[in-house]
Design an enzyme around this catalytic site. Sequence first.
Site, short mmCIF file in Angstrom:
data_model
loop_
_atom_site.label_atom_id
_atom_site.label_comp_id
_atom_site.label_asym_id
_atom_site.label_seq_id
_atom_site.Cartn_x
_atom_site.Cartn_y
_atom_site.Cartn_z
N HIS A 126 4.77 -29.52 -10.64
CA HIS A 126 5.59 -29.14 -9.48
C HIS A 126 7.03 -29.54 -9.81
CE1 HIS A 126 7.25 -29.48 -5.38
NE2 HIS A 126 6.21 -28.79 -4.94
N GLN A 207 -1.49 -33.64 -5.00
CA GLN A 207 -2.54 -32.65 -4.81
C GLN A 207 -3.94 -33.21 -5.03
OE1 GLN A 207 -2.32 -29.51 -3.65
NE2 GLN A 207 -0.13 -29.78 -3.34
N LYS A 230 -0.21 -34.52 2.93
CA LYS A 230 -1.25 -33.86 2.15
C LYS A 230 -2.63 -34.45 2.46
CE LYS A 230 1.84 -31.78 -0.63
NZ LYS A 230 2.11 -30.34 -0.66
#
Length: 414
Positions: A126, A207, A230
């Site tokens: 990312h 993630q 998240k």
Amino acid sequence: MDTEFALDVERVRADFPILSQEVNGRPLVYLDNGATTQVPNPVLDAVVAHYRTDNANVHRGIHTLSERSTAKLEASREVVRAFLNAASADEVVFTSGTTASVNMVAYAWEARLAPGQCVVVSALEHHANFVPWQQACMRSGAEFFVCPLTAEGEVDLGALEARLAAGGVSLVAMAHVSNVLGTVVPVGEVVRLAHAHGAAVLVDAAQSVRHEPLDVREIGCDFLCFSGHKVLGPTGIGVLYGKGELLGQLAPSWYGGEMVAQVTAALTTFEELPLRFEPGTPNYVGALGLATALDYVEGVGRKAVAAREAALTAYAEERLRATKGVQVVGSPARRAGCVSFCVEGAHPFDIATLLDKLGVAVRSGSQCAQPLLDETLGIHKVVRVSPAFYNTREEIDAFGEALERVVRLVTPRG
């Protein structure tokens, strides 16, 4: 009880009233959890209750409300420590999110960089774990090495080991799970290789925080970071974990109140860990919300959450591969959290827009991973579907049926 996924999904979904609404006249199917998860009632209740009864600034006040707020902040830090199995709560720094955490380390690490040294990232990263290191290397004259991928979308560990063996690598910064391909990176092996050549390792767990075990002592990483939003928590709160000895060697990157011990016209000294890295008023209510979210995940069961999300992601990939005109991106040995795809002859934005009209929320675009898409895959933009444990098999079916309808609409007829 959803026996296939070993989790009482109806009970869980009752904690997320946002999921029961309609969008564009259809039941909401929320499959954009890789961007932001929804927030359960216990987290909402904890945040509201704090503002109603205990709200006051932390650490410096001696009155009752300040002491209550401070106690909750430090209790929240201990919850995070336990969730990560860190050695000490002093190794847990609260930040505004993964991006801030990476930038904090990159800014401080830059003082250690010079020509002849190197920072390694992977082509999966990312932008938040790519650009800060790129810029630090540009300013310091250090090499910025992007580790390539295999054809399947895995980090090429052979290329990583070769670069480490060539010498000069100061730090390896790598995602635990790709936010585009869902590739699960064997970060324990990355750490072993890096440490064998004297390099430190930062793990971007943004993630992976819901999908993979995060035992920092077992992984062995020097730094790890993730974002609250998240993992069912509020926005604006995140975590930087750092090994105490190494974290204590880094200089603060932001300055202000709270993080100082003594200030004079001639000299400023700083607090001990972790306060030296938390200038100003910390997001203490966000920290409370994050701790409540982590407790919620523990209550549902971390293994059950991970297993269900793995099964839902695999089922979504199965539906996608069975849909004519759809190309699934990547084929890693282990995929977690998300599947990205393209539709032949259609722009991803159009696909996501039409799915939204049918009540299905997915993500489209570059996913903040332009080097991966543009330079490695040559795709530019994708559609991403990312289930969470509160999603159902029926929702994946609804997504699949909606996508089939959309594909028929956008595919030129021969």
